[in-house]
Design an enzyme around this catalytic site. Structure first.
Site, PDB file in Angstrom:
ATOM      1  N   HIS A   8      -9.960  -6.232   8.881  1.00  0.00           N
ATOM      2  CA  HIS A   8     -10.646  -6.162   7.633  1.00  0.00           C
ATOM      3  C   HIS A   8     -12.065  -5.620   7.810  1.00  0.00           C
ATOM      4  O   HIS A   8     -12.737  -5.443   6.968  1.00  0.00           O
ATOM      5  CB  HIS A   8     -10.982  -7.370   6.912  1.00  0.00           C
ATOM      6  CG  HIS A   8      -9.319  -8.195   6.703  1.00  0.00           C
ATOM      7  ND1 HIS A   8      -8.919  -8.849   7.699  1.00  0.00           N
ATOM      8  CD2 HIS A   8      -8.746  -8.133   5.513  1.00  0.00           C
ATOM      9  CE1 HIS A   8      -7.769  -9.446   6.966  1.00  0.00           C
ATOM     10  NE2 HIS A   8      -7.660  -9.128   5.697  1.00  0.00           N
ATOM     11  N   GLU A  28       0.767  -1.200   0.083  1.00  0.00           N
ATOM     12  CA  GLU A  28       0.076   0.048   0.066  1.00  0.00           C
ATOM     13  C   GLU A  28       0.682   1.484  -0.030  1.00  0.00           C
ATOM     14  O   GLU A  28       0.263   2.292  -0.643  1.00  0.00           O
ATOM     15  CB  GLU A  28      -0.880   0.197   1.138  1.00  0.00           C
ATOM     16  CG  GLU A  28      -2.006  -1.098   1.129  1.00  0.00           C
ATOM     17  CD  GLU A  28      -1.594  -2.404   1.446  1.00  0.00           C
ATOM     18  OE1 GLU A  28      -2.167  -3.358   0.935  1.00  0.00           O
ATOM     19  OE2 GLU A  28      -0.666  -2.724   2.032  1.00  0.00           O
TER      20      GLU A  28
END
Length: 327
Positions: A127, A58
């Site tokens: 998540h 990321e």
């Protein structure tokens, strides 16, 4: 209009905008195979010139987004889960959010950071976060939390065309929900909320996935003699304060429902705005319903306890409206 799932509406918006402007590019982890379905078919249609997989980093993704946008591209950076944005935070917080201001507007950064947020699927604590409070606090970013397929399409198209960085959150519990979606070039203005249901007794300001629950609660409250108005901000930065305050002025009561954690949530900010600017309209204290300050449990039973439910909204509405609270 045709009925489509939110994930289909998002996919449609991506197709239309990438077709409209060949300098609109999309990249992210596994976007070519479309793990979530929102990028399905894009690779076949537009090829590597406009869509590419990235390494599982990321930091690289968010940094490349800033560089590509500064170089003249319109960038859609697909980060899969919102929690993954934490590892790409430096480029978002220190570059994307600040460079246009620091260069006096000489650099435009048309970036959409796209990510799925929220619980309800037993995806575990890493998540399932709802991150909009974090990005609301940065300054320099627009933040969108659409609740319906039509809103998702119209706001995503607006976000892609915006010359500023936009955080676009897909709520995990909404991808399969269907709704009417206008055909053609349907674009909604960023910063304009929506009244999803008219009411006179209490305003339920619901964010993202909580709008569906607010609508369910409003139906139940109607059976109990309470008329609930459901307000959907749609975008959190900029926030349609006028719409919220107008609703509260009409009903005199407010409940803010947020899937983020309670402390420093969007619910907290909206409640503060109502208390500060709409205090004279209130007949009861503003109430917040949000997630406890804990990591989201993996256990479906515990997860349901943490995430606000329609019954929670009904209970709180009854309390501030002076109605009998069901056992």
């Amino acid at each position: 209009m045709a009925r489509k799932r939110m994930i289909q509406a998002i996919n449609e918006a991506l197709f239309e905008e990438m077709e409209r402007d060949k300098k609109t590019i999309l990249f992210g982890e596994d976007v070519e195979i479309s793990l979530f379905g929102d990028t399905k078919g894009l690779s076949d249609r537009f090829g590597p010139a406009q869509i590419r997989n990235t390494p599982i980093s990321e930091t690289i993704m968010t940094g490349a987004a800033v560089g590509a946008a500064a170089a003249g591209y319109r960038v859609i950076c697909h980060l899969m889960y919102g929690n993954f944005m934490y590892t790409g935070m430096d480029s978002i917080a220190n570059q994307a959010a600040k460079l246009r201001y620091m260069t006096g507007g000489q650099i435009k950064l048309p970036i959409v950071y796209l990510a799925v947020v929220g619980g309800g699927r037993s995806a575990g604590a890493q998540h399932s976060d709802v991150l909009h409070p974090l990005f609301m606090n940065l300054g320099g970013l627009k933040v969108i939390a659409a609740s319906t397929p039509s809103d998702a399409k119209g706001l995503l198209k607006a976000a892609i065309r915006d010359d500023n960085p936009v955080i676009f959150f897909q709520t995990a519990g909404r991808g399969g929900d269907a709704g009417e979606v206008p055909e053609g070039d349907f674009v909604l203005p960023i910063g304009v909320g929506d009244i999803k249901r008219e009411g006179t007794d209490v305003s339920i300001i619901a964010i993202g996935s909580m709008v569906r629950l607010a609508m369910q609660a409003a139906e139940e409250l109607e059976k109990q003699g309470v008329s609930a108005e459901v307000v959907d901000p749609r975008t959190l930065v900029p926030l349609d304060e006028g719409l919220i305050l107008k609703s509260v002025a009409k009903t005199g009561r407010a409940i803010v429902v947020d899937e983020a954690r309670l402390t420093c949530s969007a619910a907290s900010e909206i409640a503060a705005i109502i208390a500060e600017k709409g205090f004279a309209s209130l007949s009861a204290p503003v109430r917040r319903i949000a997630v406890p300050d804990v990591g989201m449990p993996y256990s479906p039973v515990l997860e349901k306890v943490c995430i606000p439910q329609a019954a929670d909204i009904v209970r709180v509405a009854n309390e501030i409206c002076g109605q009998r609270v069901a056992p």
